[in-house]
Write a protein that holds these residues in place. Structure first.
Motif, PDB file in Angstrom:
ATOM      1  N   LEU A 111      -3.589   4.994  -8.557  1.00 14.27           N
ATOM      2  CA  LEU A 111      -4.811   4.203  -8.524  1.00 14.27           C
ATOM      3  C   LEU A 111      -4.793   3.030  -9.499  1.00 14.27           C
ATOM      4  O   LEU A 111      -5.445   2.009  -9.268  1.00 14.27           O
ATOM      5  CB  LEU A 111      -6.025   5.088  -8.838  1.00 14.27           C
ATOM      6  N   LEU A 114      -4.070  -0.223  -8.043  1.00 16.41           N
ATOM      7  CA  LEU A 114      -4.971  -0.510  -6.924  1.00 16.41           C
ATOM      8  C   LEU A 114      -6.364  -0.939  -7.396  1.00 16.41           C
ATOM      9  O   LEU A 114      -7.081  -1.638  -6.670  1.00 16.41           O
ATOM     10  CB  LEU A 114      -5.104   0.721  -6.024  1.00 16.41           C
ATOM     11  N   LYS A 115      -6.749  -0.506  -8.576  1.00 14.84           N
ATOM     12  CA  LYS A 115      -8.104  -0.792  -9.059  1.00 14.84           C
ATOM     13  C   LYS A 115      -8.391  -2.281  -9.158  1.00 14.84           C
ATOM     14  O   LYS A 115      -9.483  -2.731  -8.761  1.00 14.84           O
ATOM     15  CB  LYS A 115      -8.340  -0.078 -10.387  1.00 14.84           C
ATOM     16  N   LEU A 117      -7.109  -4.695  -7.346  1.00 13.61           N
ATOM     17  CA  LEU A 117      -7.193  -5.212  -5.979  1.00 13.61           C
ATOM     18  C   LEU A 117      -8.581  -4.986  -5.389  1.00 13.61           C
ATOM     19  O   LEU A 117      -9.229  -5.919  -4.896  1.00 13.61           O
ATOM     20  CB  LEU A 117      -6.128  -4.539  -5.108  1.00 13.61           C
ATOM     21  N   PHE A 118      -9.051  -3.752  -5.447  1.00 12.68           N
ATOM     22  CA  PHE A 118     -10.340  -3.444  -4.836  1.00 12.68           C
ATOM     23  C   PHE A 118     -11.500  -3.832  -5.751  1.00 12.68           C
ATOM     24  O   PHE A 118     -12.585  -4.179  -5.272  1.00 12.68           O
ATOM     25  CB  PHE A 118     -10.399  -1.965  -4.459  1.00 12.68           C
ATOM     26  N   GLU A 176      -2.073  -5.441   1.350  1.00 10.80           N
ATOM     27  CA  GLU A 176      -1.821  -5.608  -0.077  1.00 10.80           C
ATOM     28  C   GLU A 176      -1.693  -4.254  -0.769  1.00 10.80           C
ATOM     29  O   GLU A 176      -0.853  -4.090  -1.675  1.00 10.80           O
ATOM     30  CB  GLU A 176      -2.940  -6.450  -0.703  1.00 10.80           C
ATOM     31  N   ALA A 177      -2.505  -3.290  -0.364  1.00  9.66           N
ATOM     32  CA  ALA A 177      -2.396  -1.954  -0.946  1.00  9.66           C
ATOM     33  C   ALA A 177      -1.046  -1.320  -0.610  1.00  9.66           C
ATOM     34  O   ALA A 177      -0.430  -0.646  -1.445  1.00  9.66           O
ATOM     35  CB  ALA A 177      -3.540  -1.070  -0.439  1.00  9.66           C
ATOM     36  N   GLN A 178      -0.552  -1.546   0.609  1.00  8.65           N
ATOM     37  CA  GLN A 178       0.733  -0.981   1.003  1.00  8.65           C
ATOM     38  C   GLN A 178       1.873  -1.570   0.168  1.00  8.65           C
ATOM     39  O   GLN A 178       2.806  -0.846  -0.216  1.00  8.65           O
ATOM     40  CB  GLN A 178       0.982  -1.231   2.487  1.00  8.65           C
ATOM     41  N   ILE A 180       1.614  -2.720  -2.918  1.00  4.04           N
ATOM     42  CA  ILE A 180       1.491  -2.132  -4.261  1.00  4.04           C
ATOM     43  C   ILE A 180       2.066  -0.720  -4.282  1.00  4.04           C
ATOM     44  O   ILE A 180       2.836  -0.354  -5.179  1.00  4.04           O
ATOM     45  CB  ILE A 180       0.017  -2.138  -4.700  1.00  4.04           C
ATOM     46  N   LEU A 181       1.701   0.072  -3.296  1.00  2.00           N
ATOM     47  CA  LEU A 181       2.168   1.459  -3.267  1.00  2.00           C
ATOM     48  C   LEU A 181       3.666   1.545  -3.006  1.00  2.00           C
ATOM     49  O   LEU A 181       4.360   2.395  -3.586  1.00  2.00           O
ATOM     50  CB  LEU A 181       1.395   2.235  -2.196  1.00  2.00           C
ATOM     51  N   HIS A 184       5.518   1.146  -6.195  1.00  2.00           N
ATOM     52  CA  HIS A 184       5.123   1.990  -7.323  1.00  2.00           C
ATOM     53  C   HIS A 184       6.262   2.946  -7.686  1.00  2.00           C
ATOM     54  O   HIS A 184       6.801   3.651  -6.817  1.00  2.00           O
ATOM     55  CB  HIS A 184       3.865   2.792  -6.976  1.00  2.00           C
ATOM     56  N   LEU A 201      -2.913   3.556   2.591  1.00  2.00           N
ATOM     57  CA  LEU A 201      -4.249   4.152   2.547  1.00  2.00           C
ATOM     58  C   LEU A 201      -4.778   4.181   3.968  1.00  2.00           C
ATOM     59  O   LEU A 201      -4.271   3.470   4.844  1.00  2.00           O
ATOM     60  CB  LEU A 201      -5.190   3.323   1.666  1.00  2.00           C
TER      61      LEU A 201
END
Length: 311
Positions: A111, A114-115, A117-118, A176-178, A180-181, A184, A201
């Protein structure tokens, strides 16, 4: 006083059980002699038959957030559950979503990047449960329709993403989340340990906490977190117990995952019919996933002339 409670069993599709039956079996006899009704199929329709939710709908994210954290009031919530996708020649398939065996420490590590970003979008992300991640949105947030994970698993994830101007924003956030993950370091560690990496996600279940949820169900027995969250909102006791003798009249028993007709009959139906004949409850309702509904009263056992079962 004669009890009029209806004890309800949620069961898999009738077709999953019918092929296992023979004439003379308990379920075969019930199917032949009970009152029958064809109703709307699917879990949301079943929920609507047992729970009165206002406003109408099933805001899964808000309900489970209230169960997980108790802070769902005054906001709109969207599930952003961890998932695993695998690309092939023509698609990106969702192979897992939700329970990927994450520890709380792993959740926090994933997380952390990700924090921002969101958070920059005004949608703080959090994970009060390792399998259930949430975005907190303003009350007035407008959301596209996201299908639940069960409709996406095994299929091309891209085929289920929302279209249009509103959908474009969420497609961008997902991409964008993909990224980042994917980058990671924890995912490299999980892969090396033979665990599925969290590389996507899935947004779904958006909405606000219902103003009220009411139900005549006296007790719920289910391992389904959404049902338990709904029952908690309605003030219905949720009990983890598989004992038939302690099942109260008016209970709802979730047996959707039970596909063994022999076990269903020996462990549940036969003892329940014995209790019904003693007058413990009036009606036994069998609600099948494909819309077959059977209502059995003790007097139906005398309908010897009825031998035909539903197709």
């Amino acid at each position: 006083m004669i009890p009029t409670h209806t004890t309800t069993l949620w069961l898999p599709a009738w077709a999953r059980l019918a092929d296992q039956l023979a004439p003379g079996d308990v379920l075969h006899r019930i199917a032949a002699r009970a009152d029958r009704e064809q109703v709307d199929a699917g879990d949301e329709a079943r929920v609507a038959r047992r729970f009165d939710i206002l406003p109408r709908g099933l805001p899964v994210a808000a309900l489970t957030r209230q169960l997980d954290a108790g802070d769902a009031m005054q906001f709109t919530w969207l599930r952003a559950d961890p998932g695993h996708v695998r690309p092939d020649m023509t698609s990106v398939r969702m192979l897992a979503c939700g329970d990927l065996g994450l520890s709380p420490e792993e959740c926090e590590a994933l997380l952390k990047p990700l924090k921002p970003l969101f958070g920059d979008e005004g949608f703080p992300i959090s994970a009060p449960h390792p399998a259930r991640w949430y975005l907190c949105l303003p009350q007035e947030a407008r959301l596209p329709v996201f299908p639940p994970p069960r409709e996406v698993l095994g299929d091309d994830l891209l085929a289920h993403l929302p279209e249009g101007d509103t959908g474009q924003r969420w497609r961008r956030l997902l991409n964008e989340a993909q990224v980042i993950l994917h980058n990671h370091p924890l995912n490299a560690q999980r892969s090396a340990a033979g665990k599925l990496p969290v590389n996507t996600l899935w947004f779904w279940g958006g909405g606000r906490l219902p103003d009220h949820v009411r139900s005549a169900v006296s007790q719920l027995r289910s391992g389904d977190v959404v049902l338990n969250a709904l029952a908690a909102r309605a003030g219905v006791p949720c009990v983890a117990d598989d004992a038939v003798d302690s099942l109260p009249p008016g209970a709802l028993l979730d047996l959707r995952g039970l596909h063994d007709a022999v076990l269903l009959q020996s462990h549940w139906l036969e003892p329940l019919l014995q209790r019904q004949r003693r007058g413990d409850f009036d009606t036994l309702e069998l609600d099948f996933g494909d819309g077959h509904l059977l209502r059995w009263k003790a007097g139906h056992r005398w309908r010897f002339w009825r031998r035909h079962v539903p197709a």
